[in-house]
Scaffold this motif. Sequence first.
Motif, PDB file in Angstrom:
ATOM      1  N   LEU A 102       0.822  -1.204   0.000  1.00 57.37           N
ATOM      2  CA  LEU A 102       0.000   0.000   0.000  1.00 57.37           C
ATOM      3  C   LEU A 102       0.857   1.255   0.000  1.00 57.37           C
ATOM      4  O   LEU A 102       0.483   2.263  -0.570  1.00 57.37           O
ATOM      5  N   ARG A 132      -9.575  -8.677   1.342  1.00 52.68           N
ATOM      6  CA  ARG A 132      -9.389  -7.337   0.787  1.00 52.68           C
ATOM      7  C   ARG A 132      -8.823  -7.374  -0.620  1.00 52.68           C
ATOM      8  O   ARG A 132      -8.773  -6.359  -1.282  1.00 52.68           O
ATOM      9  N   TYR A 278      -7.505  -4.123  -3.897  1.00 58.06           N
ATOM     10  CA  TYR A 278      -7.824  -3.168  -2.837  1.00 58.06           C
ATOM     11  C   TYR A 278      -7.650  -1.742  -3.326  1.00 58.06           C
ATOM     12  O   TYR A 278      -8.525  -0.892  -3.154  1.00 58.06           O
ATOM     13  N   MET A 282     -10.463   1.042  -3.967  1.00 57.06           N
ATOM     14  CA  MET A 282     -10.410   2.284  -3.193  1.00 57.06           C
ATOM     15  C   MET A 282     -10.486   3.494  -4.125  1.00 57.06           C
ATOM     16  O   MET A 282     -11.260   4.429  -3.912  1.00 57.06           O
ATOM     17  N   TYR A 286     -13.558   6.181  -4.166  1.00 62.74           N
ATOM     18  CA  TYR A 286     -13.375   7.584  -3.798  1.00 62.74           C
ATOM     19  C   TYR A 286     -13.651   8.519  -4.965  1.00 62.74           C
ATOM     20  O   TYR A 286     -14.138   9.628  -4.789  1.00 62.74           O
ATOM     21  N   LEU A 290     -16.024  11.258  -3.907  1.00 66.46           N
ATOM     22  CA  LEU A 290     -15.434  12.569  -3.667  1.00 66.46           C
ATOM     23  C   LEU A 290     -15.278  13.379  -4.949  1.00 66.46           C
ATOM     24  O   LEU A 290     -14.952  14.547  -4.898  1.00 66.46           O
ATOM     25  N   TYR A 294     -10.716  14.209  -5.546  1.00 70.07           N
ATOM     26  CA  TYR A 294      -9.870  13.063  -5.227  1.00 70.07           C
ATOM     27  C   TYR A 294      -8.889  12.802  -6.350  1.00 70.07           C
ATOM     28  O   TYR A 294      -9.248  12.767  -7.517  1.00 70.07           O
ATOM     29  N   TYR A 297      -4.827   7.292  -5.879  1.00 70.55           N
ATOM     30  CA  TYR A 297      -3.679   6.991  -5.031  1.00 70.55           C
ATOM     31  C   TYR A 297      -2.663   6.197  -5.827  1.00 70.55           C
ATOM     32  O   TYR A 297      -2.976   5.142  -6.382  1.00 70.55           O
TER      33      TYR A 297
ATOM     34  N   ALA C  49      -8.699   8.647   8.675  1.00 69.59           N
ATOM     35  CA  ALA C  49      -9.456   8.013   7.589  1.00 69.59           C
ATOM     36  C   ALA C  49     -10.221   9.054   6.792  1.00 69.59           C
ATOM     37  O   ALA C  49     -10.391   8.924   5.579  1.00 69.59           O
ATOM     38  N   PRO C  53      -7.886  10.474   2.170  1.00 69.66           N
ATOM     39  CA  PRO C  53      -8.165  10.491   0.728  1.00 69.66           C
ATOM     40  C   PRO C  53      -7.900  11.845   0.084  1.00 69.66           C
ATOM     41  O   PRO C  53      -7.685  11.924  -1.120  1.00 69.66           O
ATOM     42  N   ILE C  59      -2.533   7.230   2.887  1.00 70.11           N
ATOM     43  CA  ILE C  59      -3.462   6.112   2.813  1.00 70.11           C
ATOM     44  C   ILE C  59      -3.696   5.578   4.207  1.00 70.11           C
ATOM     45  O   ILE C  59      -2.787   5.543   5.041  1.00 70.11           O
ATOM     46  N   PHE C  60      -4.929   5.176   4.453  1.00 67.42           N
ATOM     47  CA  PHE C  60      -5.302   4.626   5.739  1.00 67.42           C
ATOM     48  C   PHE C  60      -5.854   3.229   5.518  1.00 67.42           C
ATOM     49  O   PHE C  60      -6.595   2.987   4.581  1.00 67.42           O
ATOM     50  N   ILE C  61      -5.463   2.304   6.377  1.00 66.98           N
ATOM     51  CA  ILE C  61      -6.099   0.999   6.325  1.00 66.98           C
ATOM     52  C   ILE C  61      -6.368   0.560   7.745  1.00 66.98           C
ATOM     53  O   ILE C  61      -5.502   0.661   8.622  1.00 66.98           O
ATOM     54  N   GLN C  62      -7.592   0.085   7.974  1.00 65.18           N
ATOM     55  CA  GLN C  62      -7.893  -0.445   9.289  1.00 65.18           C
ATOM     56  C   GLN C  62      -7.559  -1.926   9.243  1.00 65.18           C
ATOM     57  O   GLN C  62      -8.203  -2.701   8.557  1.00 65.18           O
TER      58      GLN C  62
END
Lengths: 299, 92, 389
Positions: A102, A132, A278, A282, A286, A290, A294, A297, C49, C53, C59-62
Motif C-alpha cells: 500500500l 481485501r 484493494y 479504493m 473515492y 469525492l 480526489y 492513489y 481516515a 483520501p 493512505i489509511f487501512i484499518q
Amino acid sequence: MSVLSELQKASLSPTPDFHPESHPMDDFLRMDRMPHIWCSTCGIGVSVNCFAKALEKCQIPLDQVVVVSGIGCTGRVAGYVKVDSFHTTHGRAIPFATGMKLANPKLKVVVFSGDGDIIAIGGNHFINAARRNIDMTVICVNNFNYAMTGGQLASTTPEGSVLSTSPFGSYEFPFNLPFLAESVGAVYVARWTSLHVYNQTVSMVEALKKPGFSFVEVIAPCPTIFERQQKMGDGLDRLRWYCENSDIRNGASTKDVDIRLRDRIVVGKFVDVERPTYIDAMNAHYRERLGAKYKDYEG
Amino acid sequence: MPVRRREKPFGFPKPETPHGEVVILEERCKGCGFCIEYCPHQILVLSKKFNLKGYHPPEIDKPELCVNCGFCRMICPEFAIYTYELKTGEKP
Amino acid sequence: MKADPKGVLTGSHYIDGDHACCEGALAAGCRFVGGYPITPSTEVVERFARRAPLVEGAIFIQMEDELAASIAIQGAVWAGKKAMTVTSGPGFSLMMEHIGLAAMTESPCVFVDVQRGGPSTGLPTLPGQADMMQARWGSHGDYEIIAISPNSPQECFDLTIDAFNLSEQYRVPVMFMMDECVGHMMERVVIPPADKIEIVPRRFTKLPPGEYLPFKPGEDMIPEMFKAGDGYRLHVTGLTHDFRGYPVMSADVQEQLVRRLVDKIRLNEPKIRRYEENGVEDADVVVVTYGITSRVAVEAIEAARKKGIKVGMLRLVVVWPFPEPRIFELACRGKAFVMAEMNYGQIFYEVERSARGKAPVILAGHGGGTVHEIEAIVTKIEEAHRCLS
C-alpha cells in the motif's frame, strides 16, 4: 574501534566453503550466504528454483520485487534471494507485505513462507488480506509440520500423523488450504507438489502476473522430520510417492481436495477469477464519492 | 511400375534433437538424487566419489543422450546442476 | 526541512487531543496509518481516515488486529513512507513483539498509546497513566525507545511532530504516551503555516548499491536507511545481524549490534531529554509529573505555596530516556520529590533510583479512572516537606 573493524571484516567475508563456479541462477541468489540451511532432499530449494525461473519468465525487474517471509524453514527464503527481502516475525509476513504494497503500489510483493506461519499463527492476516484482495502473491510451502522447531503438529497436519506434540498420532482435522483460500476470496489458487516443477513455475508466473491475492500451495517433503516420523522414507521416496499418488485435476472443486495421510493428493490450478484489487476498489470508490477533489492513489 | 515416393516438403530443415552439456557443481550437491531419478533419459548415476560435505554427487553416464530439457536444473534444490545447448549456448 | 503544506491544516482550531495528534502526524509527513479501533484512541484513526483520501500520498487501512497494524506500519516504513499506529492499553500489549522488531531493525515509526485504566480491559473510557514502564520494557530483549508525554491538545500537535522527528533522527520507534483525558479534552490548537514547521526527513543513504551497508553505523551510531524498490536488494531481519543485514548467530555480533541499539539512545540522552521546570531552583520539594497529572499538579503547587511550602514542578516531556542526571543533581541539593502520576508507582521507581538514596521520594498515585484530587497531591507535598525537616 579495532574490535569493530575486525568484526566488520568478519561480517564481510564469504562463508568458508563457498565455491565460485557459477550456475545460471546465481545472480538471483545471495551467493555469499550459500550453501543454504535446508536439508538434503528438502522441497524448499526446489520451490526457490521454480520461483527464480518464474521471475525470469515474467521479466519483472528484480529491483521491484520484494520477498517477505516469516519464521520457519521456508521463512529463511528471504535471506537467500537477492532482492529486497524482509524476514519478519512469526505469522506476520502478510500484514508487513500489505503495508509495503500500500505504501508503494509499484512494488511486486511476494510472501514466501511456510504452512504454520501463514495459516496457523498468521491465519487471521491471511484471510483478511485475501478478503481485501491486496495485490500480492503468497507462496506457501506446506510440509505439514513446524519443522524449524523440531517437528510439531501444525494446522495442516493430516490426521494420524505422529509428530513431537502428537506422539500418539494426531486426531485434529487439518485445513484444506485451497478451500480456505477460495472461500476467503483469493483470486488465484493452485496446489502443486515439489515434483511438479514445470507446473509450479507456470503457476507462479500466473500468480505473479495476476492482480489481486494469489495463492500457490506447494506440498514439499520434509525428510528430516515429517517423512521420517511417518516412516515414509526421504525426500526422494516422497517424490516417487507424489508421482504415483497425485492427480492433476485443474478446476477441481476445492471442497474435494483434502489431504489424508496415505491417500491420493489432488493438485492443479483450482481457482482463477477476477476481482478488483484493494487499491483499484479504493480509487474507484473515492472517485465516485469525492469526485474531482480526489486524486488517484499511486503511492 | 515405379515405386511411388512420398513428396517431402522442400526447403524445411530436418528437425534436430538438441544436444545439451551437463554441468555439475559437485561441491554444492547434497546427494538428494532428484536429478538422477527424474532425468527423462536417465543419463546420470550416483558416483562413488565424495564431495567435501561427504555426499555422493551425480556423474554423467551417457552424455550423448542429454537433450537439454533442463529438468535436472529445475528439480535440483541446491542449484548444483544445469545444462546448456552446445551450439546455441541456450540454458533452458 | 519544512513540512509539506498538503498535510498542514493551518489555522486556529477547537479540537481534542486525539484530533490534534492526527493533525500533527499529517503535518510531520506521516502518510500511512495502520489502525485498529480501541477506546479512547479511535478518534485519531477516524480523523486520519477522513483526511487521508484528500491528502496526496496518504493512505489509511484499518487492519484486522493490533498485531497486523503494528507490523503493517513497518512495511510502509521500509517502502519509504512515514507511518504511525494508534492504540490503547490492551492493544499496546499486543504490539509488543513488533515494537521489538522495530527496535531491532531500526525502523522509524510512531506508536501512539492513549492510556486508559488498566490492567486488562480496565476502564476503557477513563484515564490512566499505567503503561509508562511497559513503553520502556514491554518487549523482550535489550533495546531502548523514546517516549513522549503531552499534557494538552496543543502539545499533542507539537509533540507528535517531535515524535516523528526523533524517530527519523535516531531510527527508533517512538512511543507517544497520551492519556484519555488529554485525548478527549477539547482546547484551542493553533496550527502554524507549513513553512514554520521543521521536520526531519528520513536519512536515506546516498551511497550506490554495492557500497552501502544497511546496518553500518555512522559517526552518531545510527546507520543510514534505504527503501525497497530503489535497487539496493538488501536483507532486513529480526535475527541478530551484521552490517550487511545477514543473520549471524554469534555472541560477538550480538554484542556489536545490541550494544549499539542501546547506546544510541543512552549516550544521546542529553540531546533527547526534555522537561519543563517551574520554580525548582529554590524549592524544597519538587513535584515530578507528566501528562494530565501535571495540570492538576500546577493547582496543587499553588495551594501548597499558599501554605508556605517552597514547591517547584518538574514536568517530564520526554519520559524515556529518563533524565537521571537532573534528578540526581536535585537530590544532591537536598530537595525532596513527590512523584504525581496516575498509577501505583511506575516512573516513581525511576525517580527513586535516580535519586540514589540522597532524597526522599513520595508517590502521589492512584489507580486511574479520574485525575488526581488537588488535596491528595498537597497532602503528599506536605509529607515530603516533613521528611526534609
